[in-house]
Design a protein around this motif. Structure first.
Motif, PDB file in Angstrom:
ATOM      1  N   UNK A 172       1.002  -1.272  -0.053  1.00 44.30           N
ATOM      2  CA  UNK A 172      -0.005  -0.061   0.098  1.00 44.30           C
ATOM      3  C   UNK A 172       0.907   1.329  -0.045  1.00 44.30           C
ATOM      4  N   UNK A 173       2.022   1.235   0.766  1.00 45.71           N
ATOM      5  CA  UNK A 173       2.758   2.413   1.036  1.00 45.71           C
ATOM      6  C   UNK A 173       3.788   2.607  -0.446  1.00 45.71           C
ATOM      7  N   UNK A 174       4.059   1.787  -1.132  1.00 42.72           N
ATOM      8  CA  UNK A 174       4.638   1.762  -2.252  1.00 42.72           C
ATOM      9  C   UNK A 174       3.952   2.167  -3.518  1.00 42.72           C
ATOM     10  N   UNK A 206       2.052   6.575  -6.991  1.00 44.05           N
ATOM     11  CA  UNK A 206       0.779   7.502  -7.393  1.00 44.05           C
ATOM     12  C   UNK A 206       1.158   9.232  -6.809  1.00 44.05           C
ATOM     13  N   UNK A 207       1.618   9.086  -5.787  1.00 39.36           N
ATOM     14  CA  UNK A 207       2.245  10.509  -5.768  1.00 39.36           C
ATOM     15  C   UNK A 207       3.502  11.045  -6.592  1.00 39.36           C
ATOM     16  N   UNK A 208       4.131  10.128  -6.787  1.00 39.78           N
ATOM     17  CA  UNK A 208       5.280  10.595  -7.840  1.00 39.78           C
ATOM     18  C   UNK A 208       4.545  10.727  -9.269  1.00 39.78           C
ATOM     19  N   UNK A 226       0.513   1.824 -14.311  1.00 42.44           N
ATOM     20  CA  UNK A 226       1.994   1.806 -14.230  1.00 42.44           C
ATOM     21  C   UNK A 226       2.447   1.722 -12.687  1.00 42.44           C
ATOM     22  N   UNK A 227       1.763   2.245 -11.715  1.00 44.15           N
ATOM     23  CA  UNK A 227       2.298   2.339 -10.317  1.00 44.15           C
ATOM     24  C   UNK A 227       2.389   0.741  -9.954  1.00 44.15           C
ATOM     25  N   UNK A 228       1.198  -0.022 -10.080  1.00 48.91           N
ATOM     26  CA  UNK A 228       1.327  -1.421  -9.645  1.00 48.91           C
ATOM     27  C   UNK A 228       2.320  -2.098 -10.479  1.00 48.91           C
ATOM     28  N   UNK A 239      -1.251  12.310  -2.846  1.00 49.34           N
ATOM     29  CA  UNK A 239      -0.748  12.828  -1.637  1.00 49.34           C
ATOM     30  C   UNK A 239      -1.984  13.374  -0.598  1.00 49.34           C
ATOM     31  N   UNK A 240      -2.917  13.931  -1.087  1.00 47.81           N
ATOM     32  CA  UNK A 240      -4.140  14.390  -0.069  1.00 47.81           C
ATOM     33  C   UNK A 240      -4.743  12.811   0.313  1.00 47.81           C
ATOM     34  N   UNK A 241      -4.944  11.996  -0.561  1.00 46.21           N
ATOM     35  CA  UNK A 241      -5.434  10.704  -0.372  1.00 46.21           C
ATOM     36  C   UNK A 241      -4.387   9.949   0.888  1.00 46.21           C
ATOM     37  N   UNK A 242      -3.442   9.958   0.524  1.00 50.83           N
ATOM     38  CA  UNK A 242      -2.232   9.354   1.406  1.00 50.83           C
ATOM     39  C   UNK A 242      -2.429   9.760   2.804  1.00 50.83           C
ATOM     40  N   UNK A 243      -2.441  11.222   2.844  1.00 53.12           N
ATOM     41  CA  UNK A 243      -2.227  11.701   4.212  1.00 53.12           C
ATOM     42  C   UNK A 243      -3.660  11.442   5.042  1.00 53.12           C
TER      43      UNK A 243
END
Lengths: 292, 229
Positions: free
Chosen positions: A83-85, A90-92, A98-100, B4-8
């Protein structure tokens, strides 16, 4: 990427950690940052990565995609490894597919696949460090900044770090690595930057240069500190032994006739007078049996 | 930035620390609505005042729950400006969730009633004005919480001091006859305005006041964060 007249400190009117730093790293190049604990290695790396803003000067031509591996991965988070990676991918800016794919690739490559459903807080230090490494590589970095990447890693993963560095360089990316464990020999061809006295000096590359072994006699209670200092100055410690039955004649030679030419620093740096055990570089045997 | 909003938000909700401000808010609202039924607009005006420190505290918790190094990692990926904006946005979304609970709560405990006397506001008008009063409290509360967050205030003691000073100052400076009401967000002036007829002009004035106060506080937050990753 260039650091142009960069000064850094952590609070207003605080002491300067770095002063007037002028260094540059071209695409495809790697540099190893050496220095004692607290010298400012991590500060330099964080300035390069864009984590910190210089108080004066500027960082120019930083690539858009930067991967930063902090010295300690922040494992105190309520996410599983997968989940973190995935979230970091996605943040990147990677799309869902592509993220998966990126997460699956790096989890497999770094041996994290079986830790996918494990919570970050439950990981060992080394595994958490691998997660830190993976998150920096999910998006191919134009600049990869590794803060003590070998710390806590097992032998197999330590061997992987130079491989990853070479891959980033081969793609035209730059790599900046800090090291205080003497692992620099794993990155042949990397430039050496030494942080000391709030400044950064580049040590001339030693590839192909003649190497010498210098034996030192050090009081037993100062061995650890001396070894750490010599490593920080870019020397490679080959061996530390307890007996001194075979007195070194190098010091006598140095006193009588001056320092041996083959063992001198090539850059004429102020630490040129330091007792040299051996310069890092091609052809130097690994530090088998070293202590401290 | 959405990721990032979702992650936080996920990090905030999964740690369980989100419960503390919500429970505190519900407790305060329970006391508020325990005294009997009131007209929605009037009751919601006071509810928004009560909720202001709760929302600010919630924002501080949301921003503080993420480890410092993780915040820096996010900054490297999306840039410093977007990292800060994502934090404020996540806090605003969380605040809207709490506001929704606060709007529904009085109906569950029988704390509000529809129009009783001739001349009372219609139920719809009361709900809309109540929603507006709560929305007015969100930007200043998020801004205050951000100023009190660890990334901005530094030491934990400073953060708590900023939060307490902002919450108490917001109430004290908003009292009738205050010498410097403009130093605080318009929480009590809004509650007072909802106790009587409210024209569009003063309503827009209160909205502008709240947004201007929040903008200044957010500017202060951004300025402090320039050298605090």
């Amino acid at each position: 990427m260039r650091l142009e007249g960069v000064w850094a400190r952590y609070r207003r009117r605080g002491p300067w950690v770095l002063r007037a730093v002028e260094v540059a790293l071209a695409p495809g190049e790697a540099a190893v940052v050496l220095g004692r604990n607290g010298a400012g290695k991590s500060t330099l790396l964080q300035l390069a990565a864009g984590v910190l803003r210089p108080a004066r000067g500027r960082v120019a031509d930083r690539p858009a995609a930067v991967g930063w591996v902090p010295e300690r991965f922040p494992a105190d988070q309520p996410f599983t490894v997968t989940a973190y990676l995935t979230s970091m991918a996605r943040v990147a800016g990677l799309g869902a597919g592509a993220a998966d794919r990126a997460v699956a690739h790096w989890a497999d490559r770094l041996g994290l696949a079986r830790f996918g459903p494990v919570r970050l807080a439950q990981l060992s230090k080394g595994t958490a460090q691998k997660v830190g490494l993976a998150q920096a590589l999910l998006r191919p970095p134009g600049l990869l900044v590794l803060d003590e990447p070998w710390e806590g890693l097992d032998a197999a993963a330590r061997e992987l770090v130079p491989e990853l560095v070479e891959e980033v360089r081969a793609r035209g990316g730059s790599v900046l690595v800090s090291d205080h464990r003497g692992e620099t020999a794993r990155l042949p061809g990397a430039r050496l930057w030494t942080v000391a006295d709030s400044t950064v000096r580049e040590t001339a590359p030693t590839a192909g240069a003649a190497m010498s072994v210098v034996e030192l006699l050090v009081p037993a209670d100062r061995v650890t500190g001396t070894v750490a200092r010599l490593r920080a100055e870019g020397h490679q410690i080959l061996r530390v032994r307890a007996d001194s039955t075979d007195p070194p004649d190098v010091s006598r030679q140095g006193a009588d006739t001056g320092p041996p030419q083959a063992g001198r620093h090539g850059d004429g740096s102020p630490d040129g007078g330091s007792p040299e055990v051996s310069r890092r570089g091609a052809g130097v045997p690994s530090a088998a049996g070293e202590a401290g | 930035m959405t990721a990032l909003v979702r992650q936080r938000l996920a990090g905030f909700l999964r740690t369980g620390r989100a419960l503390a401000p919500v429970l505190a808010g519900l407790l305060a609202l329970g006391v508020l609505y325990g005294g009997g039924r009131a007209q929605p607009a009037e009751a919601y005006g006071v509810s928004a005042v009560v909720l202001f420190p709760v929302l600010a505290w919630q924002t501080k918790i949301l921003l503080d729950v993420e480890p410092d190094v993780q915040r820096r990692l996010a900054g490297v990926l999306v840039g410093a400006g977007r990292e800060r904006a994502a934090g404020l946005l996540a806090a605003a979304v969380a605040a809207l969730g709490t506001v929704a609970v606060a709007l529904v709560f009085p109906w569950l405990v029988g704390g509000v009633t529809g129009p009783v006397h001739p001349g009372d506001r219609t139920l719809l008008a009361g709900l809309l004005l109540g929603g507006w009063a709560h929305l007015l409290a969100v930007p200043p509360a998020v801004a205050l919480g951000a100023l009190a967050s660890r990334a901005c205030a530094g030491a934990a003691g400073y953060g708590v001091a900023v939060l307490a000073l902002g919450a108490v100052g917001g109430l004290v400076l908003g009292l009738s006859g205050s010498v410097a009401p403009w130093l605080a967000p318009p929480l009590l002036p809004t509650a007072r305005a909802l106790g009587g007829p409210l024209a569009v002009g003063p309503g827009l004035g209160l909205t502008g006041w709240a947004l201007a106060w929040a903008a200044l506080a957010v500017a202060g937050y951004a300025w402090r964060r320039r050298f605090r990753a």
